[in-house]
Write a protein that holds these residues in place. Structure first.
Motif, PDB file in Angstrom:
ATOM      1  N   ALA A 149     -27.709  26.189   8.741  1.00  0.00           N
ATOM      2  CA  ALA A 149     -26.713  26.963   9.085  1.00  0.00           C
ATOM      3  C   ALA A 149     -25.800  28.024   8.325  1.00  0.00           C
ATOM      4  O   ALA A 149     -25.386  29.170   8.449  1.00  0.00           O
ATOM      5  CB  ALA A 149     -25.689  26.073  10.122  1.00  0.00           C
ATOM      6  N   LYS A 154     -24.580  30.958  10.734  1.00  0.00           N
ATOM      7  CA  LYS A 154     -24.110  30.457  11.948  1.00  0.00           C
ATOM      8  C   LYS A 154     -23.110  29.276  12.073  1.00  0.00           C
ATOM      9  O   LYS A 154     -23.294  28.488  11.215  1.00  0.00           O
ATOM     10  CB  LYS A 154     -25.378  29.877  12.866  1.00  0.00           C
ATOM     11  N   LYS A 155     -22.119  29.370  13.043  1.00  0.00           N
ATOM     12  CA  LYS A 155     -21.339  28.227  13.279  1.00  0.00           C
ATOM     13  C   LYS A 155     -21.888  26.878  13.586  1.00  0.00           C
ATOM     14  O   LYS A 155     -23.080  26.960  14.162  1.00  0.00           O
ATOM     15  CB  LYS A 155     -20.131  28.482  14.188  1.00  0.00           C
ATOM     16  N   SER A 181     -16.969  27.220  11.027  1.00  0.00           N
ATOM     17  CA  SER A 181     -17.711  28.144  10.094  1.00  0.00           C
ATOM     18  C   SER A 181     -18.174  27.472   8.785  1.00  0.00           C
ATOM     19  O   SER A 181     -17.174  27.344   7.931  1.00  0.00           O
ATOM     20  CB  SER A 181     -17.238  29.518   9.724  1.00  0.00           C
ATOM     21  N   THR A 218     -24.947  26.645  16.086  1.00  0.00           N
ATOM     22  CA  THR A 218     -24.644  27.316  17.299  1.00  0.00           C
ATOM     23  C   THR A 218     -25.314  28.695  17.030  1.00  0.00           C
ATOM     24  O   THR A 218     -26.043  29.205  15.953  1.00  0.00           O
ATOM     25  CB  THR A 218     -23.270  27.675  17.682  1.00  0.00           C
ATOM     26  N   ASP A 219     -25.272  29.542  18.032  1.00  0.00           N
ATOM     27  CA  ASP A 219     -25.686  31.043  17.956  1.00  0.00           C
ATOM     28  C   ASP A 219     -24.687  32.023  17.600  1.00  0.00           C
ATOM     29  O   ASP A 219     -24.925  33.285  17.336  1.00  0.00           O
ATOM     30  CB  ASP A 219     -26.482  31.480  19.309  1.00  0.00           C
ATOM     31  N   GLU A 220     -23.566  31.307  17.298  1.00  0.00           N
ATOM     32  CA  GLU A 220     -22.338  32.206  17.158  1.00  0.00           C
ATOM     33  C   GLU A 220     -22.205  32.585  15.569  1.00  0.00           C
ATOM     34  O   GLU A 220     -22.418  31.475  14.832  1.00  0.00           O
ATOM     35  CB  GLU A 220     -20.972  31.815  17.400  1.00  0.00           C
ATOM     36  N   PRO A 221     -22.214  33.838  15.224  1.00  0.00           N
ATOM     37  CA  PRO A 221     -21.819  34.141  13.750  1.00  0.00           C
ATOM     38  C   PRO A 221     -20.738  33.334  13.169  1.00  0.00           C
ATOM     39  O   PRO A 221     -19.636  33.290  13.831  1.00  0.00           O
ATOM     40  CB  PRO A 221     -22.178  35.663  13.717  1.00  0.00           C
TER      41      PRO A 221
END
Length: 351
Positions: A149, A154-155, A181, A218-221
């Protein structure tokens, strides 16, 4: 096994036998190597073994011949020297975040770097202290997930386990969900930490890997670390951990300390010999450095009593004065008082 296939494998078997069973004190003769090869269904004569050993030496293996304590060959150059394996084994045994089961597995793998007799000799000195080892078998998967990650920016989502005292006075575990993060992993104070940002706050936090469960990317930056730290191009984890104390979060601050020369070794151990020291009269010295102003720093200074005095900044002096006043209140009377206060909210994290 066919004779032709056996001859193709002969070099590999000779190397394996020498790796597992030979060392300077336990050489193996060409006759014994022939016998061991025959056990594997590989026909061999001493002359061909001599030729094979020369081929292995030409390839780069250091295989030496000796007549003491008996005549034979041994593998002299290994990936790790004996003291290096001892050092790695001691580190694995001492690491509290490695479970007992995984400790034994890693020690067995390290033993594979030694000859059989060397491993037997080392096993007599092995002691694993089960009392300080964690019981979270997920930690190795967590390291892999978090590393990936961090690389992918990615978060991560995870459950963080916090101990609590229940109404019946038993110790329970509360699992608190986090979305973080992740910026770096750090090993300090015998624990493995994730350094990252909790999306509710504009600062860095540190949480222990052995207390994490169900870590997933996750998919969140991630939030850029430049928004919550002094680092711009890359997160310098070595610099960050050097400035932190006991992995407490805090604000980066310049401090000035006056120390007795009796604690010079401890000061250099903590801050390195790169600090500029100014000698004073009366057996003291002064130096200035930049660290995270936190309860961890307060704890570190107070452990030396009058041998270390904080001169600057006023905020640090005030924290120290408050802590000393609390301790005086606790121990200044023969009758115990219930006056313990929690740490400052400025330093509160989920350590």
């Amino acid at each position: 096994m066919g004779a032709r296939q056996g001859q193709k494998l002969k070099l590999l078997w000779i190397l394996k036998i020498l790796e597992q069973e030979s060392d300077e004190e336990h050489p193996i003769s060409a006759t014994e190597l022939c016998r061991r090869l025959n056990e594997q269904g590989i026909t061999a004569e001493r002359k061909s073994v001599y030729d094979d050993i020369r081929v292995l030496c030409d390839f780069g293996y250091e295989i030496l011949y000796t007549r003491m304590p008996r005549s034979g060959y041994y593998l002299a150059d290994r990936a790790f020297e004996l003291p290096e394996v001892y050092l790695l084994t001691d580190a694995v045994q001492a690491a509290g975040f490695i479970t007992v089961r995984k400790t034994r597995e890693l020690v067995r793998k390290l033993d594979g770097l030694l000859s059989r007799e060397q491993a037997k000799k080392r096993e007599k000195g092995i002691y694993i202290d089960n009392g300080h080892k964690c019981d979270n078998e997920e930690i190795y998967y967590n390291i892999d997930t978090l590393s990936a990650a961090i690389a992918a920016k990615k978060k991560v989502h995870l459950l963080y386990r916090i101990r609590s005292i229940a109404p019946d006075r038993s110790i329970t575990v509360i699992e608190k969900p986090y979305i973080l993060s992740p910026y770096a992993l750090a090993w300090q104070n015998d624990h493995y930490y994730l350094i990252g940002n909790y999306e509710k706050y504009d600062n860095l936090m540190h949480i222990r890997l052995d207390r994490m469960k169900k870590v997933c990317a996750t998919d969140e930056p991630i939030r850029p670390f430049s928004e919550v730290s002094r680092y711009k191009d890359y997160f310098d984890v070595a610099d960050y951990t050097r400035r932190s104390f006991q992995m407490y979060a805090g604000e980066l601050t310049e401090i000035q300390l006056q120390c007795s020369t009796s604690v010079l070794e401890q000061v250099i151990d903590r801050f390195s010999d790169k600090i500029y020291i100014r000698h004073n009269n009366g057996g003291t010295f002064t130096f200035t450095t930049t660290v995270l102003l936190s309860e961890g720093l307060v704890n570190w200074i107070l452990q030396f009593g009058p041998d270390i005095q904080a001169l600057k900044p006023p905020a640090l002096r005030q924290r120290l004065a408050n802590r000393v006043a609390q301790l005086a209140d606790l121990y200044g009377d023969e009758n115990p008082k219930d006056t313990i206060k929690p740490a400052s909210s400025a330093d509160k994290d989920e350590r």
